[in-house]
Scaffold this active site. Structure first.
Site, PDB file in Angstrom:
ATOM      1  CE1 TYR A   1      -4.430  -1.099   0.137  1.00  0.00           C
ATOM      2  CE2 TYR A   1      -3.305  -2.985   1.097  1.00  0.00           C
ATOM      3  CZ  TYR A   1      -4.422  -2.435   0.505  1.00  0.00           C
ATOM      4  OH  TYR A   1      -5.526  -3.213   0.266  1.00  0.00           O
TER       5      TYR A   1
ATOM      6  CD  GLU B   1      -6.514  -6.093   1.379  1.00  0.00           C
ATOM      7  OE1 GLU B   1      -5.283  -6.005   1.612  1.00  0.00           O
ATOM      8  OE2 GLU B   1      -7.123  -5.309   0.622  1.00  0.00           O
TER       9      GLU B   1
END
Length: 403
Positions: A98, A140
């Site tokens: 990310y 997640e």
């Protein structure tokens, strides 16, 4: 929630960013792949990149999330975020990736908007990004934990046990596990990612719905060959059809997917599909038949003709095993049928031609125009949007859950 400092900045700049979001995401991906070309190996779908659908999906999700933070902070697009998180988990996305995405996205915003991006505006959009990123990372993490895997162990080898020709362009693969690692059964409606090596040495991922209930020892997924219609044919589907056979090994992820069957509520269920959209429906019907369900079940399916109706043998067997099940078909090329069904109609699906149960839940899958038409008709008939789930193959350009 957005900080008090960022809230008015995002509200003021949302129209500007929204007007340029497609250009921003296009520049983002170009910068991302130029600085991190390794991401093109095994993670990003080249076909979706070439068609621009991945860019559109990212633009839509970022815009929806930012709009929600400003306009409806108590109602974030949870279904949209769940779809993204499941897709990420099926690719083994790790939290540290990310940061890589952040750097390229913020570069793209500055590159497209130029001097309009002041330090204050950059900081506010940085906050939006990390709010979305941390939400996805949290979801997640839970998905990996529930499957008993880490991002690095999502992938495993499976051996092709059967290759079944369903139609001229549809093949079903039955695969069996070949190692001793713990395998949890899939949930009805989920998919796996198949990672195929290409002639240039890179790997390409594609998601395929599991088309039969499994116990973890064997899994079944069904693949339609993608014809380009003016653009190149689908690389992965063509390789699976032409090159993979019984005894070959496939690299597959563990199952993921946010759109799953909920039969515990005891409500009637209606499945509406078109073409290869039948695959998740087949998986759900298989689960219901295996569980011996007595719930009222209605399958509505549209196809070109009877010969193009994939998995029809399995589906009819499961329908016959379910005491409360009915099936209605629509064929674009006539209404001739040899199948033991409750009704066959010519043309496109028209749900007004059948009687649907009250208080039902709905699952849709098929081409986007088909799902849009059916969903609109259901809502017009009084079905609450919350009772209509849909599965979009590829990037979700519709995001109807947040309309």
């Amino acid at each position: 929630m957005l900080s008090d400092k960022s809230q008015p900045i995002i509200k003021a700049t949302l129209p500007l960013v929204g007007a340029h979001i497609q250009e921003i995401t296009t520049r983002f991906y170009a910068h991302l792949f130029s600085t991190h070309p390794e991401l093109l190996d095994g993670i990003f779908n080249r076909g979706n990149q070439a068609k621009g659908t991945q860019q559109q999906a990212l633009a839509g999700s970022v815009a929806a999330f930012a709009s929600a933070l400003v306009n409806t902070p108590d109602r974030l697009p949870e279904n949209l975020l769940a779809r993204v998180a499941h897709k990420h988990a099926s690719l083994g996305i790790a939290p540290d990736q990310y940061q890589v995405v952040h750097d390229s996205l913020m570069w793209a915003i500055a590159d497209v908007l130029g001097d309009a991006v002041t330090p204050e505006i950059a900081a506010a959009w940085d906050e939006v990004y990390w709010l979305m990123a941390y939400t996805l990372i949290h979801v997640e993490r839970g998905l990996y934990s529930a499957r008993g895997v880490r991002p690095q162990t999502v992938w495993r080898q499976w051996e092709v046990e059967q290759k079944i020709r369903e139609t001229d362009d549809v093949v079903t693969f039955v695969v069996k596990r070949v190692d001793d690692r713990l395998v949890k059964p899939s949930l009805p409606g989920q998919y796996v990612t198949v990672q195929m090596p290409l002639p240039d040495g890179t790997r390409q991922p594609r998601q395929y719905s599991l088309s039969r209930a499994d116990n973890g020892e064997y899994r079944q997924f069904t693949v339609q060959r993608v014809h380009g219609a003016g653009s190149p044919d689908g690389q992965v589907s063509t390789l699976l059809h032409n090159e993979v056979d019984v005894g070959d090994m496939l690299t597959m992820s563990v199952p993921f997917g946010a759109v799953v069957l909920d039969d515990a509520a005891g409500r009637p269920m209606v499945f509406a599909s078109a073409g290869i959209g039948i695959t998740p429906m087949a998986g759900m019907l298989s689960h219901l038949a295996k569980a011996g369900s007595y719930l009222p079940i209605t399958l509505l399916h549209a196809d070109h003709n009877e010969d193009s109706f994939a998995l029809r043998g399995q589906i009819l067997a499961d329908i016959a095993a379910l005491p409360g099940a009915r099936i209605y078909l629509w064929y674009e090329r006539g209404s001739n049928s040899r199948l033991p069904v409750n009704g066959v109609f010519p043309g496109e699906m028209d749900i007004s031609q059948v009687s649907l149960p009250d208080n039902a839940t709905y699952h849709l899958c098929g081409p986007m125009p088909f799902m849009h038409e059916v969903r609109n008709a259901l809502i017009k008939d009084g079905v609450p949007p919350r009772d209509i789930q849909y599965e979009a193959f590829g990037p979700d350009l519709w995001q109807a859950d947040y309309e």
